[in-house]
Every structure is written in structure tokens, then in C-alpha cells.
Design an enzyme around this catalytic site. Structure first.
Site, PDB file in Angstrom:
ATOM      1  N   MET A   5       0.858  -1.193   0.000  1.00 17.99           N
ATOM      2  CA  MET A   5       0.000   0.000   0.000  1.00 17.99           C
ATOM      3  C   MET A   5       0.888   1.235   0.000  1.00 17.99           C
ATOM      4  O   MET A   5       1.684   1.435   0.921  1.00 17.99           O
ATOM      5  CB  MET A   5      -0.926   0.004   1.224  1.00 17.99           C
ATOM      6  CG  MET A   5      -1.990  -1.079   1.197  1.00 17.99           C
ATOM      7  SD  MET A   5      -3.043  -1.052   2.684  1.00 17.99           S
ATOM      8  CE  MET A   5      -1.951  -1.877   3.873  1.00 17.99           C
ATOM      9  N   CYS A  87      -2.422  -0.975  -9.589  1.00 14.86           N
ATOM     10  CA  CYS A  87      -2.661   0.334  -8.978  1.00 14.86           C
ATOM     11  C   CYS A  87      -3.624   1.154  -9.843  1.00 14.86           C
ATOM     12  O   CYS A  87      -3.375   1.348 -11.036  1.00 14.86           O
ATOM     13  CB  CYS A  87      -1.349   1.088  -8.794  1.00 14.86           C
ATOM     14  SG  CYS A  87      -1.592   2.728  -8.048  1.00 14.86           S
ATOM     15  N   LYS A 126       0.746  -8.612  -9.355  1.00 11.05           N
ATOM     16  CA  LYS A 126      -0.517  -8.199  -8.742  1.00 11.05           C
ATOM     17  C   LYS A 126      -1.312  -7.400  -9.769  1.00 11.05           C
ATOM     18  O   LYS A 126      -0.774  -6.504 -10.418  1.00 11.05           O
ATOM     19  CB  LYS A 126      -0.258  -7.349  -7.493  1.00 11.05           C
ATOM     20  CG  LYS A 126      -1.503  -7.075  -6.658  1.00 11.05           C
ATOM     21  CD  LYS A 126      -1.126  -6.438  -5.317  1.00 11.05           C
ATOM     22  CE  LYS A 126      -2.335  -6.368  -4.394  1.00 11.05           C
ATOM     23  NZ  LYS A 126      -3.345  -5.388  -4.814  1.00 11.05           N
ATOM     24  N   ASN A 187      -7.533 -10.769  -3.129  1.00  8.90           N
ATOM     25  CA  ASN A 187      -7.319  -9.497  -2.432  1.00  8.90           C
ATOM     26  C   ASN A 187      -8.557  -8.630  -2.586  1.00  8.90           C
ATOM     27  O   ASN A 187      -9.221  -8.654  -3.610  1.00  8.90           O
ATOM     28  CB  ASN A 187      -6.076  -8.816  -3.023  1.00  8.90           C
ATOM     29  CG  ASN A 187      -5.825  -7.421  -2.475  1.00  8.90           C
ATOM     30  OD1 ASN A 187      -5.619  -6.478  -3.225  1.00  8.90           O
ATOM     31  ND2 ASN A 187      -5.837  -7.256  -1.174  1.00  8.90           N
ATOM     32  N   GLY A 188      -8.847  -7.847  -1.527  1.00 11.81           N
ATOM     33  CA  GLY A 188      -9.941  -6.890  -1.597  1.00 11.81           C
ATOM     34  C   GLY A 188     -11.007  -7.128  -0.554  1.00 11.81           C
ATOM     35  O   GLY A 188     -11.672  -8.165  -0.578  1.00 11.81           O
TER      36      GLY A 188
END
Length: 312
Positions: A5, A87, A126, A187-188
């Protein structure tokens, strides 16, 4: 796993999360071209002292810079390099990096090929589900990445155009898992232990990656790792252990960035620690204090018994 992050997963936070039992942790996103030039801020983001295994995430749109950044990370002790193709930030996507690459698979493939070919350590990737609902291409990108030697995929269950709105679609990650043989990480929106189990069940993934829910509670990633491994909850860290972790995190930030920059960088973490401790009335004082000694005192106060903290 602790997600990368920007502006958040500093070295001190990664050390804490790993010590509390995260399977592994990932650095902030490092801009490949700036990292290669020796930019101090990006070198700090890639720092991994005391983190094992050390994973550096790199982002860029130039194959040569990505390859050289990966080599530098490996030479500096990284055990793994992660490529950012997820991103959603405009300043990243307008530079043809991050999730923009899901709109340009030939360029994405060139970047993957250059990065994998530059290092001996594993390279992971990712990404998101796609750019928007009309272009869900994560399974295709996953197959291409696997064919070029990527060792693991992490999929955030949203498109770029969703940013962080709505609810992550864990079930859509199942299509990526079905398309490849390498491990897939979901993820999330993992905010609880129940979420972690539900993410695995819905996505068919091999692991979960936790982001925003770990801010202010770096122990949570380890809690989830224990729960998924044993299907039982481990005892929550004591208030004293959480207080000491918050103080250690603050000291680590000051050591890494220096007092002036560290005070600014720490504020998001201080606000989150106050939120999770229940010390709502201390929060404003904590994030506006300029004296490190006062910050330390307020942090200790935040982790007193809730009734005392609220009365302070």
C-alpha cells in the site's frame, strides 16, 4: 499476506506484521525508473532490513527500467519481486503503469519477460480483474504471466474503474484460478476472519492478501493466517502488546524518515491506532501533535482502558 500500500506499508509496519504471523509482507510500490536513478524516497520504500522474506513491488512501463529495478532489489537482498499491474491511481495509470497495463497486454508481456529474465529470484504479479466491466481480462493476463515464468498471481476483485468503490468480487477471481496452475491470491475487502474464510471459498484461491484492514492493527494479518491454517481463533494481543506495537511502529517511522518527515508520515497510522483502541477523543490530539514525546504519551493513553481513554 500483507498487501503493498503506497504511503502505508513502511518498513516498520512490515516488520510488525511479519512478527505477528503474516506469511509474508510486500513493500510499498516502488517506481522502477526512480529506483534505478537512486531516488532516496524509492530506496526507502524498498528497504527490507529485519524483514524475512523481503518482497519488493516495482511499477513502471519501460522493460529496461523494470529489469534493472528488479536486479537492484535482488542485489539488496529481496527474496521476491512483485510487478504492479493493479494500482488504479490516475498519476500511475496516466504514466502507462499500474492497472493501465491491463489495457495493453503486449506491453505488459514485455515488462513481465524483462523482469523475470533479469533475476534469479521468483517474480510475482498483482493485478485487478480488468480495466472496466467491459474488459475483464485477468484470466488472459494470468495465463500470459504464467507462460513467462511468473510464480504467483494476486488479484484484487475490482476493476480499475471501480477504484475502491462497491464490494470486491471474490467469485470473479475463480476464473483466474481456473486459468493457471500457479498459486493465486485473493485481495480486496478482507476485514474480518470470517471474510478471510469466505474469500477463499468464493475465489478458490490459495491465500488471501489483506490491505486497508491491517492499518492500525498489523497483528490482524497474522490473526487471519492462524485462523485459515487452524480454523480457530488465537487470543487477541493484549492491550499492552498492541500499545507496544504502536509505539514500536512510531519509533520505526521516525528512525526511517527522520523526525520532521516521520511525523507527517505517521499520522495515518496514529489515527488508525486510536480508532482501533477505541480512543476517539484522543485522535485529533494524536494526529496534530508535533512533539514526538507528546505523541508517545498520547499513544500510551490511547491504549488504556476504554473508559479512561474516552474520559481523557
Amino acid at each position: 499476506m500483507l498487501a503493498p500500500m503506497s504511503g502505508v506499508t513502511d518498513l516498520a509496519m512490515r516488520r510488525l506484521a511479519r512478527r505477528f504471523g503474516a506469511s509474508f509482507v510486500v513493500s510499498e510500490m516502488v517506481a522502477a525508473d526512480a529506483y534505478v536513478r537512486g531516488d532516496a524516497a524509492n530506496r526507502l520504500k524498498a528497504e527490507g532490513r529485519g524483514v524475512d522474506p523481503h518482497v519488493v513491488q516495482i511499477a513502471g512501463c519501460a522493460p529496461a527500467a523494470m529489469a534493472e529495478a528488479a536486479r537492484i532489489a535482488e542485489d539488496c537482498g529481496a527474496a521476491m519481486v512483485d510487478i504492479n499491474m493493479g494500482c488504479p491511481a490516475k498519476k500511475v495509470t496516466t504514466g502507462y503503469a499500474g492497472s493501465h497495463l491491463m489495457r495493453d497486454l503486449p506491453l505488459a508481456l514485455d515488462l513481465i519477460r524483462a523482469t523475470v529474465g533479469a533475476v534469479r529470484i521468483p517474480v510475482t504479479l498483482k493485478m485487478r480483474l480488468g480495466w472496466d466491466e467491459g474488459s475483464i481480462n485477468a484470466p488472459e493476463l494470468g495465463r500470459l504471466a504464467e507462460s513467462e515464468g511468473v510464480a504467483m498471481l494476486t488479484v484484487h476483485g475490482r476493476t480499475r474503474c471501480q477504484f475502491y468503490a462497491g464490494k470486491a468480487n471474490w467469485r470473479a477471481i475463480r476464473d483466474v484460478k481456473a486459468a493457471v496452475r500457479i498459486p493465486v491470491v485473493a485481495n480486496g475487502d478482507c476485514a474480518s476472519l470470517a471474510d478471510a474464510a469466505a474469500m477463499l471459498a468464493a475465489s478458490g484461491a490459495d491465500a488471501v492478501m489483506i490491505g486497508r484492514s491491517a492499518v492500525g492493527r498489523p497483528w490482524f494479518v497474522g490473526d487471519a493466517a492462524h485462523f485459515l491454517a487452524h480454523r480457530s481463533m488465537r487470543p487477541e494481543p493484549s492491550r499492552e502488546a498492541r500499545r507496544d506495537a504502536a509505539l514500536e511502529h512510531y519509533e520505526g517511522i521516525l528512525e526511517l524518515f527522520g523526525a520532521e518527515q516521520g511525523l507527517r508520515h505517521a499520522r495515518k497510522h496514529l489515527a488508525a491506532y486510536a480508532q482501533w483502541s477505541g480512543a476517539g477523543t484522543l485522535r485529533q490530539r494524536l494526529v496534530t501533535a508535533e512533539d514526538p514525546a507528546i505523541v508517545r504519551s498520547l499513544l500510551r493513553e490511547a491504549f488504556e482502558a476504554p473508559a479512561q481513554a474516552e474520559a481523557a
